[in-house]
Scaffold this active site. Structure first.
Site, PDB file in Angstrom:
ATOM      1  N   SER A  29      -3.313 -11.802  92.303  1.00  0.00           N
ATOM      2  CA  SER A  29      -4.942 -10.429  92.430  1.00  0.00           C
ATOM      3  C   SER A  29      -5.690 -11.370  91.303  1.00  0.00           C
ATOM      4  CB  SER A  29      -4.343  -8.993  91.554  1.00  0.00           C
ATOM      5  OG  SER A  29      -3.386  -8.616  92.493  1.00  0.00           O
ATOM      6  N   ARG A  30      -4.989 -11.608  90.192  1.00  0.00           N
ATOM      7  CA  ARG A  30      -5.554 -12.801  89.445  1.00  0.00           C
ATOM      8  C   ARG A  30      -6.363 -14.104  89.614  1.00  0.00           C
ATOM      9  NH1 ARG A  30      -1.073 -10.670  86.056  1.00  0.00           N
ATOM     10  NH2 ARG A  30      -1.487  -9.924  83.726  1.00  0.00           N
ATOM     11  N   GLY A  82      -0.581 -11.100 100.252  1.00  0.00           N
ATOM     12  CA  GLY A  82       0.773 -11.076  99.445  1.00  0.00           C
ATOM     13  C   GLY A  82       1.770  -9.768  99.250  1.00  0.00           C
ATOM     14  N   HIS A  83       0.871  -8.978  98.890  1.00  0.00           N
ATOM     15  CA  HIS A  83       1.131  -7.193  98.819  1.00  0.00           C
ATOM     16  C   HIS A  83       0.938  -7.265 100.491  1.00  0.00           C
ATOM     17  CE1 HIS A  83      -1.127  -7.447  95.206  1.00  0.00           C
ATOM     18  NE2 HIS A  83      -0.257  -7.108  95.134  1.00  0.00           N
ATOM     19  N   LEU A 122      -5.379  -5.423  96.109  1.00  0.00           N
ATOM     20  CA  LEU A 122      -4.321  -6.241  97.292  1.00  0.00           C
ATOM     21  C   LEU A 122      -4.985  -7.239  98.127  1.00  0.00           C
ATOM     22  CD1 LEU A 122      -3.299  -2.422  98.789  1.00  0.00           C
ATOM     23  CD2 LEU A 122      -2.182  -3.979  96.270  1.00  0.00           C
ATOM     24  N   ASP A 135       7.315 -12.554  91.814  1.00  0.00           N
ATOM     25  CA  ASP A 135       7.543 -12.405  90.283  1.00  0.00           C
ATOM     26  C   ASP A 135       9.196 -12.102  90.476  1.00  0.00           C
ATOM     27  OD1 ASP A 135       4.866 -11.277  89.489  1.00  0.00           O
ATOM     28  OD2 ASP A 135       4.975 -10.355  91.048  1.00  0.00           O
ATOM     29  N   GLN A 189      10.934 -10.281  87.307  1.00  0.00           N
ATOM     30  CA  GLN A 189      11.548  -8.663  87.603  1.00  0.00           C
ATOM     31  C   GLN A 189      11.836  -8.099  88.962  1.00  0.00           C
ATOM     32  OE1 GLN A 189       7.013  -6.592  87.764  1.00  0.00           O
ATOM     33  NE2 GLN A 189       7.269  -7.352  90.030  1.00  0.00           N
ATOM     34  N   GLY A 229       8.286  -8.953  95.796  1.00  0.00           N
ATOM     35  CA  GLY A 229       7.607 -10.342  95.502  1.00  0.00           C
ATOM     36  C   GLY A 229       8.725 -10.992  94.876  1.00  0.00           C
ATOM     37  N   GLU A 230       8.959 -11.734  95.681  1.00  0.00           N
ATOM     38  CA  GLU A 230      10.024 -13.233  94.611  1.00  0.00           C
ATOM     39  C   GLU A 230       8.587 -13.831  93.857  1.00  0.00           C
ATOM     40  OE1 GLU A 230      11.981 -15.692  97.500  1.00  0.00           O
ATOM     41  OE2 GLU A 230      14.162 -14.415  97.839  1.00  0.00           O
TER      42      GLU A 230
HETATM   43  P1  AMP Z   1       1.222  -6.540  91.398  1.00  0.00           P
HETATM   44  O1  AMP Z   1       0.062  -5.718  93.184  1.00  0.00           O
HETATM   45  O2  AMP Z   1       0.687  -7.920  91.414  1.00  0.00           O
HETATM   46  O3  AMP Z   1       2.304  -5.562  90.430  1.00  0.00           O
HETATM   47  O4  AMP Z   1       2.273  -6.390  92.504  1.00  0.00           O
HETATM   48  C1  AMP Z   1       2.986  -5.534  93.690  1.00  0.00           C
HETATM   49  C2  AMP Z   1       4.137  -6.358  94.315  1.00  0.00           C
HETATM   50  O5  AMP Z   1       3.509  -7.487  95.315  1.00  0.00           O
HETATM   51  C3  AMP Z   1       5.184  -6.989  93.613  1.00  0.00           C
HETATM   52  O6  AMP Z   1       6.275  -6.548  93.954  1.00  0.00           O
HETATM   53  C4  AMP Z   1       4.624  -8.556  93.618  1.00  0.00           C
HETATM   54  O7  AMP Z   1       5.950  -9.391  92.798  1.00  0.00           O
HETATM   55  C5  AMP Z   1       4.249  -8.366  95.365  1.00  0.00           C
HETATM   56  N1  AMP Z   1       3.311  -9.975  94.996  1.00  0.00           N
HETATM   57  C6  AMP Z   1       2.766 -10.361  94.459  1.00  0.00           C
HETATM   58  N2  AMP Z   1       1.539 -11.388  94.740  1.00  0.00           N
HETATM   59  C7  AMP Z   1       2.670 -11.691  95.768  1.00  0.00           C
HETATM   60  C8  AMP Z   1       2.548 -12.642  96.809  1.00  0.00           C
HETATM   61  N3  AMP Z   1       1.607 -13.730  96.432  1.00  0.00           N
HETATM   62  N4  AMP Z   1       3.916 -12.822  98.099  1.00  0.00           N
HETATM   63  C9  AMP Z   1       4.761 -12.312  97.823  1.00  0.00           C
HETATM   64  N5  AMP Z   1       4.529 -11.129  96.900  1.00  0.00           N
HETATM   65  C10 AMP Z   1       3.984 -11.241  96.347  1.00  0.00           C
END
Ligand code: AMP
Length: 270
Positions: free
Chosen positions: A181-182, A31-32, A28, A145, A148, A142-143
C-alpha cells in the site's frame, strides 16, 4: 457484500463455522487480492477487515500519511466475491486502551521488532481482537510481512486461539517490486528505484558464501542507488528468524528507506 462496522452488527450475521478471514489496513492491491482469492477457494464464508491500527504505528507521521481508499477497496472486494467487509472504527476495536504486553521472545527482537519498538505488540493486540470478534477457522497472511506471520503463529499458540494460520506468497509487480500500500506514496523516481531492492535480494539469494559478507554486499549494492538507504539486510533462519550460520533454510530480509517511505521485502535463499 455486507459491510458492517460494529461487533454487534457482525455477530448478528451469524456466519457459521467455516469462516475465512483476511485482515488488512486497506489501500488494497493485488497482494491483498491473492489472499482473498485463496480464502474464497478454501472457505465457505469470506470476511475481510479494513482497519488502520494505531497501536502498531511507532511513527505518528506514518499513521497520518497511511493511504485510505475505502471506496475503491469496496469495489475490489465486491468483485472478488467477498461476503463481509468488517470496517470498524478505533472505538469499536479499542473501547478501552489495550494494555496487554506480549512477550514473543527472540523472534520479536530482530529486524522489524528491533527497528520498530512496540510494532509487533500492536499487531498482536489488533489481530487477537479481530480473531475474538470474527471467529475465523482460517486466517490468511502474506509472506511479504514474514516476521509478522511468524509472530501471529506464535500468538495463536500462546493464546490457544482455534484458528489455522495460512501463509501466502509475495505478489510482485512485473519489475519485481513487492506490492505494498505504501508504494502509492513513492514519486516517479523513487518508484523506478524501488525494484532494485528485489533485484539485489534475488541475486544474493542464489549466490552462496559467507552470510555476513553477503549481507554487507547486499546492503552496499542497494545503497548504490541514490534513492535507497538500507536500514538492515539480514539473512535469517526461516523458522526462528535468528541470524543464520549458513544459507540453508534461510531467507534474506531487508528494510530500506526510499525517500520518507520505508519498504520491506524478503526472498528465500536457494
Ligand atoms: P496490510 O494491509 O499491508 O496490513 O496487509 C494485509 C495483509 O496482506 C498482510 O497479511 C500482508 O502480509 C499481506 N500483503 C501485503 N502485501 C502483500 C504482497 N505484496 N503479497 C502478498 N501478501 C501481501
Amino acid at each position: 457484500m455486507k459491510i458492517v462496522r460494529t461487533r454487534s452488527e457482525y455477530e448478528s450475521l451469524q456466519l457459521g463455522h467455516d469462516i475465512g478471514f483476511v485482515p488488512t489496513m486497506g489501500a488494497l492491491h493485488r497482494g491483498h487480492g491473492s489472499l482473498v482469492e485463496r480464502c474464497r477457494r478454501e472457505c465457505e464464508t469470506v470476511v475481510v477487515s479494513i482497519f488502520v491500527n494505531p497501536t502498531q504505528f511507532n511513527d505518528p507521521k506514518d499513521l497520518e500519511h497511511y493511504p485510505r481508499t475505502e471506496l475503491q477497496d469496496v469495489a475490489l472486494l465486491e468483485a472478488a466475491g467477498v461476503d463481509v467487509l468488517f470496517a470498524p472504527t478505533v472505538e469499536v476495536i479499542y473501547p478501552e486502551p489495550d494494555t496487554r504486553q506480549f512477550d514473543f521472545g527472540p523472534i520479536e527482537q530482530v529486524m522489524e521488532g528491533a527497528s520498530r519498538p512496540g510494532h509487533f505488540n500492536g499487531v498482536a493486540q489488533v489481530v487477537s481482537r479481530f480473531f475474538d470478534i470474527v471467529k475465523p477457522a482460517k486466517a490468511y497472511f502474506g509472506e511479504k510481512d514474514y516476521q509478522q506471520l511468524a509472530i501471529i503463529r506464535q500468538m495463536v499458540d500462546m493464546l490457544h486461539v482455534p484458528v489455522e494460520i495460512m501463509g501466502c506468497e509475495i505478489v510482485r509487480d512485473a519489475d519485481g517490486l513487492a506490492l505494498s500500500s505504501r508504494n502509492m506514496l513513492l514519486n516517479e523516481q523513487q518508484r523506478a528505484a524501488a525494484p532494485h531492492i528485489y533485484r539485489v535480494l534475488s541475486e544474493m539469494s542464489i549466490r552462496g558464501g559467507d552470510v555476513t559478507a553477503l549481507e554487507e554486499l547486499a546492503a552496499e549494492r542497494i545503497n548504490e542507488n541514490e534513492h535507497l538507504r538500507v536500514e538492515y539486510v539480514t539473512i535469517a533462519d526461516s523458522k526462528t528468524l535468528q541470524k543464520s550460520e549458513n544459507l540453508e533454510k534461510s531467507r534474506i530480509f531487508a528494510a530500506v528507506r526510499c525517500g520518507k517511505i520505508r519498504l520491506i521485502d524478503n526472498v528465500e535463499c536457494k
